[in-house]
Design an enzyme around this catalytic site. Structure first.
Site: not given
Length: 673
Positions: A293, A369
């Protein structure tokens, strides 16, 4: 393959429950429809299920629910266990070093650790479970185009007040995204390098090659209930005119699933890596994959509008990772999936419109997320509303229980966003170098502060007809078994054969409420008499017409809405299966005795997890025991002494519908020694 110019007249049909969206949350809702035998349909505008990418984190409470559904063994076989999280930052010489490590230490016992597995495999497991119990199939490539409801019919349970118009276009019509496998949670856009079929599991590989022959049609479907699980841009939410409120600031994230080529030592451990270039999250996955990420940009949607996510590319993501891991080498040859997320912290003010139309998951709450919580909370939303709607539809429960969905889940969504606000700020690309030295300690502290919530060990469900609690604490007979919280898992020994099993599996999610009788030490004659008196009441006091098990409308394939499970505290070798009253060990003329109903909390020498300390965890006196009502979703509804049968019955009377021919003795309030 049918062409786009083919059409047919509008069809009219009815269903009790219509589920819109076939991601993990929609499938969870459909699972309950399958278990209860409800006439239901589930539609999704995508032409196929997810195969790669999307969500991947599984928390302990979700895994416990999977165990109750009978699919957890598949997660354990295919998934990756996350047993340690590390935090990296520059040392005094500017070199990246491991600043702090943390191993999850749950405050309440669970059989499972955090797992990492692709959303596509989770969907596969739930779909397979649905197929085992019903003929419900996901109807793919179906677009909902209008929704209306007749307010005059909303109070009539046998009526179909909701009308949804559906359109099924041809196979080659990719408008509205039906031909794409992209479009992840929280409004992501995906551009995928699809994994080669040889690397897929056989069941997914077969489905990915299937050519669906859809009938081009329009349909007007009438429903009693609707559950919208259709993501952050929820069509259902917009049709119900429920606002989506929250921050105007969106974070742009690049996410990539690759097989890395690197000398970074923690590439196979969950870790946060930060330096002056930014902060990334490293998530090791199944099949040697690693997910990264990477924050890209922060924008103000009020002034800048939506970000052009097409500017985010795999090369841009790789360059950012190489900068942040600059003390080490990083590259890859295999990229399975990547995406760009634009997400903000938003939540709907309500998760329901009346008691017929409901929303779950990303349709009512979105966040960044990188917490590994989105799929978990979304599935747990649907798990909550699914059994309640199914029980009401089948006529087994009072419709008033539907109001508890919003009160129970809305509070948790607010906590989710609060956690994200504390957590996500530490990934912002403009964080200054001075905070790096303390960032590891700060992030560990945040994770610890929210651990009870994030792992699902605390649900914080408030008092209602489904949760009887007189205070914030549990009953004095079982202070650790708190109504509104999960039943604390323990590993027990089966009385018949001595085999150990976790309560998460013993309490199968089959649709029934569970009366858990902690019978205490049945070697004691007085305690044996207490259990006998309770059993006398449950069996109908020598008159089957008064049997407690026949009091309520049956559910699913079972003759009773109540399942009785007995857990005593005597050593396994000091009690016998046939010592217990027959109502606790039911008999069927064809299949014989049900040996799965009596268990003991005793040490098993060949299974260290079965330590005989369940009563201690629950705070229950090993001599006297206690009674517990466990809801179909494994949360505690009521706790009381073995004599408090009238109170227990009052609780269930407020939830379940009594059979019309049941003979009730209202003056039988308590049992005495």
């Amino acid at each position: 393959m049918m062409g786009g110019d083919q059409s047919s007249s509008t069809l009219d049909s009815k269903t009790d429950v219509l589920i819109i969206g076939a991601g993990p949350s929609g499938l969870m809702a459909a699972y309950w429809m399958a278990r209860y035998g409800v006439n239901a349909r589930i539609i999704d505008k995508r032409s196929t299920k997810v195969f790669t990418g999307h969500a991947d984190g599984l928390r302990m409470r979700t895994l416990e629910l999977f165990d109750s559904m009978g699919i957890q063994h598949r997660v354990m076989q295919e998934g990756y266990s996350a047993v340690e999280a590390n935090f990296w930052a520059p040392d005094e010489n500017g070199l990246l070093t491991r600043q702090k490590s943390t191993t999850p230490q749950p405050s309440s016992r669970s059989p499972f650790h955090h797992m990492l597995l692709s959303q596509g495999r989770i969907e596969r497991f739930i779909i397979d479970s649905i197929s085992q119990h019903s003929d419900i199939k996901v109807e793919r490539g179906v677009i909902a185009e209008s929704l209306e409801f007749d307010e005059k019919l909303l109070g009539c349970r046998d009526e179909y007040p909701i009308t949804v118009c559906l359109r099924t276009p041809s196979n080659d019509d990719t408008s509205n995204g039906i031909g794409a496998n992209g479009g992840g949670a929280n409004g992501s856009t995906s551009v995928m390098n699809e994994l080669e079929h040889s690397a897929m599991f056989a069941d997914d590989s077969k489905e990915s090659e299937r050519q669906y022959q859809r009938e081009v049609k329009t349909e007007r479907i009438k429903a009693k209930y609707i559950i919208g699980c259709d993501g952050a841009h929820s069509w259902t939410r917009k049709q119900l005119e429920i606002p989506f409120e929250g921050s105007s600031t969106d974070h742009i994230w690049g996410v990539i699933d690759i097989i890395p080529i690197t000398n970074f030592p923690d590439i196979r451990r969950v870790c946060v890596v930060t330096n002056t270039f930014g902060t990334i999250l490293v998530i090791p996955r199944e099949r040697n994959l690693v997910r990264l990420y990477v924050p890209v940009q922060v924008i103000d949607t009020a002034t800048e509008g939506r970000f052009d996510r097409s500017t985010v590319t795999p090369d841009l993501i790789k360059a950012r990772v190489q900068e942040i891991l600059s003390s080490y080498t990083f590259d890859y040859s295999i990229c399975e999936w990547w995406t760009a997320y634009q997400v903000g912290q938003r939540m709907a003010p309500t998760f329901a419109k009346g008691d017929r139309m409901f929303l779950a998951g990303d349709a009512v709450h979105t966040h960044s997320p990188k917490m590994g919580l989105g799929m978990n909370v979304s599935m747990q939303d649907a798990f909550n509303i699914g059994w309640k709607v199914a029980l009401v539809v089948t006529g087994a429960a009072n419709p008033s229980i539907l109001a508890t969905y919003d009160t129970e889940r809305h509070r948790l969504a607010a906590m989710l966003l609060d956690f994200d606000r504390h957590w996500s700020v530490h990934f912002e690309s403009d964080r200054v170098a001075e905070v790096n030295a303390k960032k590891a300690e700060t992030m560990v502290k945040i994770a610890e502060d929210f651990a009870e919530f994030s792992d699902g060990f605390k649900a914080f469900y408030s008092a209602s007809e489904l949760v009887w609690r007189t205070s914030l604490e549990g009953s004095s007979a079982a202070p650790n078994l708190i109504p509104g919280e999960r039943f604390i898992a323990a590993k027990l020994r089966n009385q018949a054969d001595g085999t150990p099993q976790w309560t998460t599996r013993i309490f199968e999610s089959d649709g029934r409420f569970r009366l858990v009788i902690m019978a205490g030490d049945v070697r004691d004659e007085m305690q044996k008499q207490r259990v006998a008196f309770l059993s006398h009441y449950l069996s109908g006091q020598n008159n089957s017409k008064f049997s407690f098990l026949k009091r309520y409308t049956p559910v699913a394939r079972f003759e009773s809405a109540i399942d009785i499970v007995t857990i005593h505290s005597a050593p396994w070798g000091k009690a016998e299966f046939f010592d217990f009253p027959e109502v606790l060990r039911p008999f069927d003329p064809r299949t014989g005795w049900d040996y799965s109903k009596i268990w003991t909390d005793d040490l098993c020498m060949w299974d260290l997890e079965c330590d005989g300390k369940g009563y201690e965890q629950w705070g229950v006196d090993r001599s006297r025991g206690v009674m517990v009502i466990v809801r179909p979703d494994q949360y505690i509804g009521w706790v009381g002494e073995l004599e408090e049968v009238y109170e227990m019955t009052r609780y269930l009377d407020g939830v379940l519908v009594k059979r019309s021919n049941y003979l009730i003795v209202e003056d039988f309030e308590t049992l005495t020694d």
